[in-house]
Design a protein around this motif. Structure first.
Motif, PDB file in Angstrom:
ATOM      1  N   SER A 158      -9.873  -8.023   1.711  1.00 36.39           N
ATOM      2  CA  SER A 158     -10.141  -9.402   1.286  1.00 36.39           C
ATOM      3  C   SER A 158      -8.983 -10.313   1.691  1.00 36.39           C
ATOM      4  CB  SER A 158     -10.331  -9.477  -0.232  1.00 36.39           C
ATOM      5  OG  SER A 158     -11.465  -8.770  -0.632  1.00 36.39           O
ATOM      6  N   TYR A 159      -7.777  -9.843   1.437  1.00 35.95           N
ATOM      7  CA  TYR A 159      -6.609 -10.653   1.785  1.00 35.95           C
ATOM      8  C   TYR A 159      -6.468 -10.785   3.304  1.00 35.95           C
ATOM      9  CZ  TYR A 159      -1.981 -12.587   2.019  1.00 35.95           C
ATOM     10  OH  TYR A 159      -0.920 -13.406   2.306  1.00 35.95           O
ATOM     11  N   GLU A 160      -6.677  -9.691   4.018  1.00 37.45           N
ATOM     12  CA  GLU A 160      -6.586  -9.717   5.477  1.00 37.45           C
ATOM     13  C   GLU A 160      -7.597 -10.708   6.059  1.00 37.45           C
ATOM     14  OE1 GLU A 160      -6.901  -6.492   9.139  1.00 37.45           O
ATOM     15  OE2 GLU A 160      -6.462  -5.748   7.126  1.00 37.45           O
ATOM     16  N   LEU A 161      -8.769 -10.766   5.482  1.00 42.10           N
ATOM     17  CA  LEU A 161      -9.783 -11.714   5.938  1.00 42.10           C
ATOM     18  C   LEU A 161      -9.363 -13.148   5.610  1.00 42.10           C
ATOM     19  CD1 LEU A 161     -12.469 -11.933   7.370  1.00 42.10           C
ATOM     20  CD2 LEU A 161     -13.607 -11.579   5.179  1.00 42.10           C
ATOM     21  N   PHE A 186      -4.731  -7.607  -5.754  1.00 39.98           N
ATOM     22  CA  PHE A 186      -3.856  -7.579  -4.578  1.00 39.98           C
ATOM     23  C   PHE A 186      -2.742  -8.604  -4.751  1.00 39.98           C
ATOM     24  CE2 PHE A 186      -2.537  -8.745  -0.296  1.00 39.98           C
ATOM     25  CZ  PHE A 186      -2.338  -7.493   0.264  1.00 39.98           C
ATOM     26  N   LYS A 187      -1.515  -8.163  -4.514  1.00 42.49           N
ATOM     27  CA  LYS A 187      -0.344  -9.034  -4.551  1.00 42.49           C
ATOM     28  C   LYS A 187       0.126  -9.214  -3.124  1.00 42.49           C
ATOM     29  CE  LYS A 187      -0.279  -9.226  -8.996  1.00 42.49           C
ATOM     30  NZ  LYS A 187      -0.977 -10.298  -9.610  1.00 42.49           N
ATOM     31  N   ALA A 188       0.075 -10.445  -2.638  1.00 39.73           N
ATOM     32  CA  ALA A 188       0.471 -10.729  -1.258  1.00 39.73           C
ATOM     33  C   ALA A 188       1.964 -10.497  -1.091  1.00 39.73           C
ATOM     34  CB  ALA A 188       0.124 -12.163  -0.907  1.00 39.73           C
ATOM     35  N   PRO A 189       2.357  -9.792  -0.043  1.00 39.67           N
ATOM     36  CA  PRO A 189       3.789  -9.616   0.219  1.00 39.67           C
ATOM     37  C   PRO A 189       4.425 -10.971   0.533  1.00 39.67           C
ATOM     38  CG  PRO A 189       2.439  -8.234   1.682  1.00 39.67           C
ATOM     39  CD  PRO A 189       1.524  -9.122   0.917  1.00 39.67           C
ATOM     40  N   ASN A 190       5.644 -11.176   0.064  1.00 42.84           N
ATOM     41  CA  ASN A 190       6.314 -12.457   0.281  1.00 42.84           C
ATOM     42  C   ASN A 190       6.492 -12.765   1.756  1.00 42.84           C
ATOM     43  OD1 ASN A 190       6.538 -12.928  -2.433  1.00 42.84           O
ATOM     44  ND2 ASN A 190       8.545 -11.970  -2.612  1.00 42.84           N
ATOM     45  N   ALA A 191       6.807 -11.761   2.551  1.00 39.55           N
ATOM     46  CA  ALA A 191       7.031 -11.980   3.988  1.00 39.55           C
ATOM     47  C   ALA A 191       5.752 -12.387   4.712  1.00 39.55           C
ATOM     48  CB  ALA A 191       7.609 -10.715   4.635  1.00 39.55           C
ATOM     49  N   LEU A 192       4.619 -11.966   4.226  1.00 37.23           N
ATOM     50  CA  LEU A 192       3.361 -12.269   4.900  1.00 37.23           C
ATOM     51  C   LEU A 192       2.622 -13.450   4.272  1.00 37.23           C
ATOM     52  CD1 LEU A 192       1.985  -8.668   5.422  1.00 37.23           C
ATOM     53  CD2 LEU A 192       3.193 -10.084   7.071  1.00 37.23           C
ATOM     54  N   ASP A 193       3.132 -13.918   3.157  1.00 36.21           N
ATOM     55  CA  ASP A 193       2.409 -14.942   2.414  1.00 36.21           C
ATOM     56  C   ASP A 193       2.640 -16.351   2.949  1.00 36.21           C
ATOM     57  OD1 ASP A 193       0.597 -15.483   0.403  1.00 36.21           O
ATOM     58  OD2 ASP A 193       2.166 -16.006  -1.021  1.00 36.21           O
ATOM     59  N   ASN A 194       3.356 -16.496   4.062  1.00 43.24           N
ATOM     60  CA  ASN A 194       3.657 -17.823   4.572  1.00 43.24           C
ATOM     61  C   ASN A 194       2.436 -18.522   5.176  1.00 43.24           C
ATOM     62  OD1 ASN A 194       3.264 -16.341   6.847  1.00 43.24           O
ATOM     63  ND2 ASN A 194       5.233 -16.781   7.802  1.00 43.24           N
TER      64      ASN A 194
END
Length: 197
Positions: A158-161, A186-194
């Motif tokens: 879901s997050y990847e989409l 799901f908790k988005a990683p900080n590095a990828l959440d930009n």
């Protein structure tokens, strides 16, 4: 001429009896396929609608057969995934489940995904993203498999989409998948959440 003049009682009785016999002959079903071949057909089915049909045939023909319990379980799961695939927000079709000449692990994952394995569905998406496992990269199949995995309850899919849609500048499509990922824990990683705005 009137009806009684055309047929005597005896010929009318013979005609009725012949029709009754002909009708009963038509009503006799064909014998079922041999149990081992029907079991194999069920094992080989990949598209959920096909699994439903074959599992139902197996259960009807061999209610106490050696694979009856498996057929019942497959039938229940495939009914659910068949309903999912009928939704307009999941763009996967029969051809997406029919992989030919692919690695055994890929064929197994397609079968697992058809029977509601959310991790197998996510793996299928990533194969189409990367063009790995004997399949060519295909963005539309990647998105379709992610949609399916998300519908099955895969939080990371879901997050990847959501990230895919945000990068494609489609925030309206991203929002529900982002919400679904959070709903699933799901908790988005900080590095990828930009990517989020």
């Amino acid at each position: 001429m009137t009806f009684p003049m055309l047929f005597s009682r005896r010929s009318l009785a013979l005609l009725v009896a012949a029709c009754a016999l002909a009708g009963s002959a038509v009503a006799v079903p064909f014998p079922p396929a041999p149990e081992p071949s029907l079991h194999q057909e069920l094992s080989d089915a990949r598209w959920p609608a096909d699994i439903v049909i074959v599992a139902d045939r197996y259960i009807t023909s061999y209610p106490n057969g050696p694979a009856a319990a498996l057929a019942r379980a497959d039938l229940e799961k495939a009914r659910n995934t068949k309903r999912l695939l009928e939704r307009s927000d999941i763009r996967l079709y029969r051809g997406d489940f029919l992989v030919r000449g692919a690695a055994t692990s890929l064929v197994d994952d397609v079968r697992k995904a058809a029977l509601a394995d959310k991790e197998a569905a996510a793996r299928m998406a990533r194969l189409y993203r990367d063009g790995d496992g004997g399949v060519e990269a295909n963005p539309s199949r990647y998105v379709g498999w992610l949609q399916y995995a998300a519908a099955l309850g895969n939080a990371s899919a879901s997050y990847e989409l959501a990230v895919f849609y945000r990068k494609s500048d489609q925030p309206a499509l991203a929002a529900p998948y982002e919400a679904r990922a959070e709903e699933l824990g799901f908790k988005a990683p900080n590095a990828l959440d930009n990517v989020r705005k």
